[in-house]
Design a protein around this motif. Structure first.
Motif, short mmCIF file in Angstrom:
data_model
loop_
_atom_site.label_atom_id
_atom_site.label_comp_id
_atom_site.label_asym_id
_atom_site.label_seq_id
_atom_site.Cartn_x
_atom_site.Cartn_y
_atom_site.Cartn_z
N VAL B 4 0.85 -1.18 0.00
CA VAL B 4 0.00 0.00 0.00
C VAL B 4 0.89 1.24 0.00
CG1 VAL B 4 -1.74 1.27 1.29
CG2 VAL B 4 -1.79 -1.24 1.26
N ALA B 5 0.62 2.15 -0.90
CA ALA B 5 1.43 3.36 -1.00
C ALA B 5 0.66 4.55 -0.44
CB ALA B 5 1.79 3.63 -2.46
N GLN B 6 1.37 5.42 0.27
CA GLN B 6 0.75 6.63 0.80
C GLN B 6 1.69 7.80 0.57
OE1 GLN B 6 -0.68 4.69 4.92
NE2 GLN B 6 -1.45 6.78 4.63
N SER B 7 1.09 8.95 0.40
CA SER B 7 1.90 10.16 0.33
C SER B 7 1.06 11.34 0.81
CB SER B 7 2.38 10.43 -1.11
OG SER B 7 1.29 10.73 -1.95
N TRP B 22 -3.02 10.94 0.20
CA TRP B 22 -3.33 10.05 -0.92
C TRP B 22 -2.95 8.62 -0.56
CZ3 TRP B 22 0.25 7.25 -3.87
CH2 TRP B 22 -0.27 6.64 -5.03
N CYS B 23 -3.74 7.66 -1.03
CA CYS B 23 -3.46 6.25 -0.78
C CYS B 23 -3.72 5.45 -2.05
CB CYS B 23 -4.35 5.72 0.35
SG CYS B 23 -4.24 3.93 0.59
N ALA B 30 -10.40 -4.79 -2.85
CA ALA B 30 -11.64 -4.04 -2.97
C ALA B 30 -11.90 -3.15 -1.75
CB ALA B 30 -12.81 -5.01 -3.16
N THR B 31 -11.38 -3.55 -0.60
CA THR B 31 -11.68 -2.82 0.63
C THR B 31 -10.50 -1.92 1.00
OG1 THR B 31 -12.96 -4.71 1.38
CG2 THR B 31 -12.47 -3.03 3.01
N LEU B 32 -10.82 -0.68 1.31
CA LEU B 32 -9.80 0.30 1.68
C LEU B 32 -10.24 0.99 2.96
CD1 LEU B 32 -7.90 2.72 -0.63
CD2 LEU B 32 -8.97 3.61 1.43
N TYR B 33 -9.30 1.18 3.86
CA TYR B 33 -9.58 1.78 5.17
C TYR B 33 -8.65 2.98 5.39
CZ TYR B 33 -10.84 -3.20 5.95
OH TYR B 33 -11.33 -4.48 5.85
N TRP B 34 -9.19 4.00 6.02
CA TRP B 34 -8.38 5.10 6.55
C TRP B 34 -8.50 5.05 8.08
CZ3 TRP B 34 -4.91 8.10 4.20
CH2 TRP B 34 -5.01 8.30 2.81
N TYR B 35 -7.33 5.08 8.73
CA TYR B 35 -7.29 5.10 10.19
C TYR B 35 -6.55 6.35 10.65
CZ TYR B 35 -8.45 0.08 10.28
OH TYR B 35 -9.07 -1.13 10.15
N VAL B 89 -0.90 10.13 13.07
CA VAL B 89 -0.49 9.40 11.87
C VAL B 89 -1.76 8.89 11.20
CG1 VAL B 89 0.73 7.39 10.96
CG2 VAL B 89 1.74 8.74 12.82
N TYR B 90 -1.86 9.12 9.90
CA TYR B 90 -3.02 8.65 9.14
C TYR B 90 -2.58 7.44 8.33
CZ TYR B 90 -5.35 12.69 10.89
OH TYR B 90 -5.91 13.60 11.75
N LEU B 91 -3.20 6.32 8.67
CA LEU B 91 -2.84 5.04 8.05
C LEU B 91 -3.89 4.64 7.04
CD1 LEU B 91 -1.87 3.14 11.31
CD2 LEU B 91 -0.28 3.76 9.50
N CYS B 92 -3.43 4.16 5.92
CA CYS B 92 -4.31 3.58 4.93
C CYS B 92 -4.04 2.08 4.91
CB CYS B 92 -4.04 4.18 3.55
SG CYS B 92 -5.07 3.50 2.24
#
Lengths: 110, 113
Positions: B4-7, B22-23, B30-35, B89-92
């Protein structure tokens, strides 16, 4: 309300000690329980448990689930300084949702 | 397999400013989460997408946070305006429906001053 509770919140041990981390949960539509290790970055996966009584093992780490009593334990034997991290427990529901505990912060002293 | 890439990885803004994260999930997930993970706490789910539809956004502060997942792939999370308590911290993370494991990105560390 669905919840995951971990204990202890923090733990300091010496190298070579054995530690047991606890995770209890109240989650409707339980699907699986997961353990993650988190250092100064995103959580990394350790174990996934779906059935009671079956121990998962990876090197010095092992974990077991009790679905009747709604808890899991994570054991680490012969601890090393590299084991210092926050250990997160998460429960996944059948709705594909993850519920996290607050984590147990483990510090291993040389 | 690409993760998983994040910026961006780090962002410092002043309160009342806007910020976007961005994630890019693992291909085919199919499933994506933001924490949101505040220091010393476990990750708190903000929003969950199944393809490009929202499954759960009950803990998303909708007066200031918004998220979208166009075409069921990449996702953006926006905060407007930011508050000091948004520092975290925002985790995807993403997952396949049939797999119980969530794969996490490296996270974006946000500091609001």
């Amino acid at each position: 309300e669905d919840k995951v509770v971990q204990s202890p919140l923090s733990l300091v041990v010496h190298e070579g000690d054995t530690v047991t981390l606890n995770c209890s949960y109240e989650v409707t539509n339980f699907r699986s329980l997961l353990w993650y290790k988190q250092e100064k970055k995103a959580p990394t996966f350790l174990f996934m448990l779906t059935s009671s009584g079956i121990e998962k093992k990876s090197g010095r780490l092992s974990s077991i689930l009790d679905k009747k009593e709604l808890f899991s334990i994570l054991n680490i034997t012969a601890t090393q300084t590299g084991d210092s991290a926050v250990y997160l427990c998460a429960v996944r529901s059948t709705g594909n949702q993850f519920y996290f505990g607050t984590g147990t912060s483990l510090t291993v002293i040389p | 397999e690409a993760g998983v890439a994040q910026s961006p990885r780090y962002k410092i803004i002043e309160k009342r400013q806007s910020v976007a994260f961005w994630c890019n999930p693992i291909s085919g997930h199919a499933t994506l989460y933001w924490y949101q993970q505040i220091l010393g706490q476990g990750p708190k789910l903000l929003i969950q997408f199944q393809n490009n539809g929202v499954v759960d956004d009950s803990q998303l502060p909708k007066d200031r946070f918004s998220a979208e997942r166009l075409k069921g792939v990449d996702s953006t999370l926006k905060i407007q305006p930011a508050k000091l308590e948004d520092s975290a911290v925002y985790l995807c993370a993403s997952s396949l429906e049939g797999l119980a494991r969530g794969y996490f990105g490296p996270g974006t560390r946000l500091t609001v001053t």
